[in-house]
Design a protein around this motif. Structure first.
Motif, PDB file in Angstrom:
ATOM      1  N   VAL A 160       0.843  -1.193   0.000  1.00 58.44           N
ATOM      2  CA  VAL A 160       0.000   0.000   0.000  1.00 58.44           C
ATOM      3  C   VAL A 160       0.879   1.243   0.000  1.00 58.44           C
ATOM      4  CG1 VAL A 160      -1.703   1.338   1.314  1.00 58.44           C
ATOM      5  CG2 VAL A 160      -1.870  -1.172   1.231  1.00 58.44           C
ATOM      6  N   ASP A 161       0.563   2.189  -0.872  1.00 56.83           N
ATOM      7  CA  ASP A 161       1.214   3.496  -0.838  1.00 56.83           C
ATOM      8  C   ASP A 161       0.451   4.331   0.190  1.00 56.83           C
ATOM      9  OD1 ASP A 161       1.927   6.202  -1.287  1.00 56.83           O
ATOM     10  OD2 ASP A 161       2.464   5.793  -3.370  1.00 56.83           O
ATOM     11  N   GLU A 162       1.009   4.472   1.365  1.00 54.96           N
ATOM     12  CA  GLU A 162       0.288   5.111   2.471  1.00 54.96           C
ATOM     13  C   GLU A 162      -0.004   6.587   2.200  1.00 54.96           C
ATOM     14  OE1 GLU A 162      -1.123   3.476   4.676  1.00 54.96           O
ATOM     15  OE2 GLU A 162      -0.048   1.569   4.786  1.00 54.96           O
ATOM     16  N   ALA A 163       0.840   7.262   1.417  1.00 48.32           N
ATOM     17  CA  ALA A 163       0.580   8.666   1.075  1.00 48.32           C
ATOM     18  C   ALA A 163      -0.666   8.778   0.212  1.00 48.32           C
ATOM     19  CB  ALA A 163       1.791   9.259   0.356  1.00 48.32           C
ATOM     20  N   VAL A 164      -0.819   7.860  -0.743  1.00 49.17           N
ATOM     21  CA  VAL A 164      -2.018   7.854  -1.580  1.00 49.17           C
ATOM     22  C   VAL A 164      -3.247   7.507  -0.740  1.00 49.17           C
ATOM     23  CG1 VAL A 164      -3.174   6.760  -3.549  1.00 49.17           C
ATOM     24  CG2 VAL A 164      -0.742   7.320  -3.685  1.00 49.17           C
ATOM     25  N   ALA A 165      -3.113   6.534   0.169  1.00 45.43           N
ATOM     26  CA  ALA A 165      -4.230   6.146   1.027  1.00 45.43           C
ATOM     27  C   ALA A 165      -4.710   7.324   1.866  1.00 45.43           C
ATOM     28  CB  ALA A 165      -3.826   4.984   1.922  1.00 45.43           C
ATOM     29  N   LEU A 166      -3.766   8.092   2.416  1.00 48.60           N
ATOM     30  CA  LEU A 166      -4.128   9.265   3.207  1.00 48.60           C
ATOM     31  C   LEU A 166      -4.824  10.302   2.335  1.00 48.60           C
ATOM     32  CD1 LEU A 166      -4.029  10.861   5.854  1.00 48.60           C
ATOM     33  CD2 LEU A 166      -1.748  11.676   5.178  1.00 48.60           C
ATOM     34  N   SER A 167      -4.296  10.506   1.138  1.00 48.06           N
ATOM     35  CA  SER A 167      -4.902  11.454   0.208  1.00 48.06           C
ATOM     36  C   SER A 167      -6.321  11.029  -0.157  1.00 48.06           C
ATOM     37  CB  SER A 167      -4.034  11.558  -1.049  1.00 48.06           C
ATOM     38  OG  SER A 167      -4.467  12.599  -1.893  1.00 48.06           O
ATOM     39  N   GLU A 168      -6.513   9.730  -0.355  1.00 52.84           N
ATOM     40  CA  GLU A 168      -7.850   9.189  -0.657  1.00 52.84           C
ATOM     41  C   GLU A 168      -8.809   9.495   0.498  1.00 52.84           C
ATOM     42  OE1 GLU A 168      -9.092   7.077  -3.134  1.00 52.84           O
ATOM     43  OE2 GLU A 168      -7.333   6.300  -4.168  1.00 52.84           O
ATOM     44  N   SER A 169      -8.336   9.239   1.706  1.00 52.36           N
ATOM     45  CA  SER A 169      -9.195   9.435   2.872  1.00 52.36           C
ATOM     46  C   SER A 169      -9.555  10.908   3.068  1.00 52.36           C
ATOM     47  CB  SER A 169      -8.486   8.898   4.120  1.00 52.36           C
ATOM     48  OG  SER A 169      -9.293   9.056   5.263  1.00 52.36           O
ATOM     49  N   GLU A 170      -8.566  11.773   2.867  1.00 53.54           N
ATOM     50  CA  GLU A 170      -8.803  13.208   3.093  1.00 53.54           C
ATOM     51  C   GLU A 170      -9.742  13.811   2.057  1.00 53.54           C
ATOM     52  OE1 GLU A 170      -4.570  14.396   5.293  1.00 53.54           O
ATOM     53  OE2 GLU A 170      -4.817  14.706   3.130  1.00 53.54           O
ATOM     54  N   THR A 171      -9.855  13.189   0.897  1.00 50.16           N
ATOM     55  CA  THR A 171     -10.736  13.721  -0.153  1.00 50.16           C
ATOM     56  C   THR A 171     -11.904  12.771  -0.427  1.00 50.16           C
ATOM     57  OG1 THR A 171      -9.361  12.682  -1.873  1.00 50.16           O
ATOM     58  CG2 THR A 171      -8.857  14.965  -1.274  1.00 50.16           C
ATOM     59  N   GLY A 172     -12.195  11.895   0.551  1.00 51.41           N
ATOM     60  CA  GLY A 172     -13.177  10.826   0.323  1.00 51.41           C
ATOM     61  C   GLY A 172     -14.588  11.122   0.770  1.00 51.41           C
ATOM     62  N   SER A 173     -14.993  12.379   0.741  1.00 51.00           N
ATOM     63  CA  SER A 173     -16.334  12.732   1.230  1.00 51.00           C
ATOM     64  C   SER A 173     -17.443  12.022   0.458  1.00 51.00           C
ATOM     65  CB  SER A 173     -16.544  14.245   1.152  1.00 51.00           C
ATOM     66  OG  SER A 173     -15.639  14.920   1.991  1.00 51.00           O
ATOM     67  N   ARG A 174     -17.290  11.938  -0.860  1.00 52.60           N
ATOM     68  CA  ARG A 174     -18.327  11.280  -1.663  1.00 52.60           C
ATOM     69  C   ARG A 174     -18.446   9.807  -1.304  1.00 52.60           C
ATOM     70  NH1 ARG A 174     -20.708  12.047  -6.848  1.00 52.60           N
ATOM     71  NH2 ARG A 174     -20.300  14.265  -6.514  1.00 52.60           N
ATOM     72  N   ASN A 175     -17.323   9.134  -1.124  1.00 53.66           N
ATOM     73  CA  ASN A 175     -17.373   7.727  -0.751  1.00 53.66           C
ATOM     74  C   ASN A 175     -17.953   7.537   0.648  1.00 53.66           C
ATOM     75  OD1 ASN A 175     -16.342   6.486  -3.128  1.00 53.66           O
ATOM     76  ND2 ASN A 175     -14.288   7.171  -2.575  1.00 53.66           N
ATOM     77  N   ARG A 176     -17.648   8.450   1.544  1.00 54.71           N
ATOM     78  CA  ARG A 176     -18.255   8.379   2.870  1.00 54.71           C
ATOM     79  C   ARG A 176     -19.769   8.559   2.785  1.00 54.71           C
ATOM     80  NH1 ARG A 176     -13.157  10.456   4.316  1.00 54.71           N
ATOM     81  NH2 ARG A 176     -12.226   9.168   5.966  1.00 54.71           N
ATOM     82  N   SER A 177     -20.211   9.461   1.928  1.00 58.44           N
ATOM     83  CA  SER A 177     -21.648   9.670   1.747  1.00 58.44           C
ATOM     84  C   SER A 177     -22.317   8.402   1.225  1.00 58.44           C
ATOM     85  CB  SER A 177     -21.894  10.823   0.770  1.00 58.44           C
ATOM     86  OG  SER A 177     -21.399  12.038   1.273  1.00 58.44           O
ATOM     87  N   LEU A 178     -21.677   7.752   0.250  1.00 55.26           N
ATOM     88  CA  LEU A 178     -22.219   6.504  -0.293  1.00 55.26           C
ATOM     89  C   LEU A 178     -22.347   5.454   0.804  1.00 55.26           C
ATOM     90  CD1 LEU A 178     -20.124   6.247  -3.600  1.00 55.26           C
ATOM     91  CD2 LEU A 178     -22.572   6.762  -3.449  1.00 55.26           C
ATOM     92  N   ALA A 179     -21.294   5.315   1.610  1.00 57.65           N
ATOM     93  CA  ALA A 179     -21.291   4.293   2.660  1.00 57.65           C
ATOM     94  C   ALA A 179     -22.378   4.550   3.694  1.00 57.65           C
ATOM     95  CB  ALA A 179     -19.920   4.236   3.325  1.00 57.65           C
ATOM     96  N   HIS A 180     -22.505   5.786   4.135  1.00 57.94           N
ATOM     97  CA  HIS A 180     -23.522   6.109   5.145  1.00 57.94           C
ATOM     98  C   HIS A 180     -24.925   5.975   4.560  1.00 57.94           C
ATOM     99  CE1 HIS A 180     -21.196   7.356   8.651  1.00 57.94           C
ATOM    100  NE2 HIS A 180     -20.294   7.822   7.795  1.00 57.94           N
ATOM    101  N   PHE A 181     -25.093   6.333   3.304  1.00 57.46           N
ATOM    102  CA  PHE A 181     -26.408   6.195   2.665  1.00 57.46           C
ATOM    103  C   PHE A 181     -26.806   4.725   2.617  1.00 57.46           C
ATOM    104  CE2 PHE A 181     -29.404   6.008  -0.862  1.00 57.46           C
ATOM    105  CZ  PHE A 181     -30.210   7.107  -0.604  1.00 57.46           C
ATOM    106  N   MET A 182     -25.876   3.855   2.216  1.00 58.82           N
ATOM    107  CA  MET A 182     -26.174   2.419   2.150  1.00 58.82           C
ATOM    108  C   MET A 182     -26.381   1.835   3.539  1.00 58.82           C
ATOM    109  SD  MET A 182     -23.775   1.016  -0.986  1.00 58.82           S
ATOM    110  CE  MET A 182     -22.225   1.677  -0.343  1.00 58.82           C
ATOM    111  N   SER A 183     -25.679   2.370   4.532  1.00 60.06           N
ATOM    112  CA  SER A 183     -25.866   1.924   5.906  1.00 60.06           C
ATOM    113  C   SER A 183     -27.301   2.161   6.360  1.00 60.06           C
ATOM    114  CB  SER A 183     -24.894   2.650   6.830  1.00 60.06           C
ATOM    115  OG  SER A 183     -25.123   2.318   8.184  1.00 60.06           O
ATOM    116  N   GLY A 184     -27.895   3.248   5.887  1.00 55.37           N
ATOM    117  CA  GLY A 184     -29.276   3.555   6.227  1.00 55.37           C
ATOM    118  C   GLY A 184     -30.256   2.499   5.750  1.00 55.37           C
ATOM    119  N   PHE A 185     -29.864   1.740   4.729  1.00 55.22           N
ATOM    120  CA  PHE A 185     -30.693   0.644   4.214  1.00 55.22           C
ATOM    121  C   PHE A 185     -30.229  -0.718   4.751  1.00 55.22           C
ATOM    122  CE2 PHE A 185     -31.423   3.931   1.023  1.00 55.22           C
ATOM    123  CZ  PHE A 185     -32.786   3.817   0.780  1.00 55.22           C
TER     124      PHE A 185
END
Length: 316
Positions: A160-185
């Motif tokens: 794993v390229d940890e710098a890329v992983a951190l960058s993904e997480s810091e800009t991952g608002s859309r993916n977080r929205s998807l996950a929480h939306f699906m959690s609601g179902f």
């Protein structure tokens, strides 16, 4: 199909076809760690069932797997859950952008397929749940993904390229929205942030064309590695993965890719494309500039020339 391809000439022709387009497309600059990648980079590896590898360009330079990782996590999830996986994720093309939330609302949180972001998050959620409950695998879902890639590629340097992983997480608002939306179902279950952390890290795996083509070779031979003889996946499940790749491997660009290349494949916004030629081998190509759908522009051009020269296509 060509029985005995002249690989040196074929690879030279592919490079000649792709070279005028080097630098075309747009690098995935919405992920800051990928924004600085040189768009003129290009590499390709063809891995054959007899163990031969044919390479051109920057074939040994590691790039970010991004969504290509979804193929391998899907393989792991099918090994564990079998057809039960399909209770929370579909198998239909989406026709929408890879990070779209529109269909989730109308389809009660069930993603169309495991190769769009929402579907891959559900697949990862399955793996996180399984490995969290299984003390025999303390390294977790990402550790199992790395073990699969390293074992199949015969290369322990894949990581794993940890710098890329951190960058993904810091800009991952859309993916977080998807996950929480699906959690609601009730589609995503358990610790959402743990699932997302695993998802971001799997997308950030750094791999070269040579490593990727070799690691995926089992997908071209009904789930069995033709070089080692090791069965990685049942033939039935391998064929299911190839079918999903054919229909949905390039988001809303999948139809055009099937029309031009005629082989199952999966692209990633890191610029990589993995293609499977059943019974023949695999192809991994990398060039960072993307089209509007998130598929490498130069990579697709190179693959189109490759299949023209070899005759490889599932439609022949």
């Amino acid at each position: 199909m060509t029985d005995s391809p002249d690989w040196p000439n074929i690879m030279q022709a592919v490079h000649h076809s792709a070279k005028p387009h080097f630098g075309s497309g747009k690098v995935a600059d919405y992920i800051p760690a990928l924004a600085c990648i040189d768009p003129h980079k290009f590499g390709m590896t063809v891995a054959l069932g007899n163990g031969e590898m044919h390479c051109i360009g920057d074939t040994d330079e590691a790039f970010s797997m991004q969504s290509i990782s979804k193929i391998f996590t899907l393989a792991l999830a099918l090994q564990i859950y079998g057809d039960d996986l399909w209770k929370r994720v579909g198998r239909e093309p989406s026709g929408s952008a890879f990070n779209s939330i529109v269909q989730l609302e109308s389809e009660k949180g069930i993603p169309r397929n495991p190769l769009i972001n929402a579907g891959a998050i559900v697949t990862t959620n399955h793996l996180v749940q399984h490995y969290s409950e299984n003390s025999a695998h303390p390294q977790g879902a990402v550790g199992q993904l790395l073990a699969l890639l390293q074992d199949q590629a015969g290369d322990k340097s894949i990581a794993v390229d940890e710098a890329v992983a951190l960058s993904e997480s810091e800009t991952g608002s859309r993916n977080r929205s998807l996950a929480h939306f699906m959690s609601g179902f009730g589609v995503v279950q358990g610790d959402i942030e743990r699932t997302l952390s695993s998802y971001f890290r799997q997308c950030a795996v750094a791999i070269s064309c040579r490593q990727l083509a070799r690691a995926a070779l089992f997908l071209a031979f009904d789930g069995c590695d033709p070089v080692s003889g090791k069965r990685v996946l049942s033939s039935r499940r391998c064929r299911r993965i190839n079918a999903v790749m054919m229909m949905s491997g390039h988001y809303d660009n999948s139809g055009d890719f099937a029309y031009r290349i005629g082989l199952p494949g999966k692209s990633g916004v890191g610029g990589g494309i993995l293609v499977v030629a059943p019974g023949y081998g695999t192809v991994a190509t990398w060039s960072p500039g993307l089209n509007e759908a998130g598929t490498s522009m130069v990579g697709a051009i190179a693959l189109e020339e490759l299949v023209r020269k070899t005759g490889w296509s599932i439609f022949v």
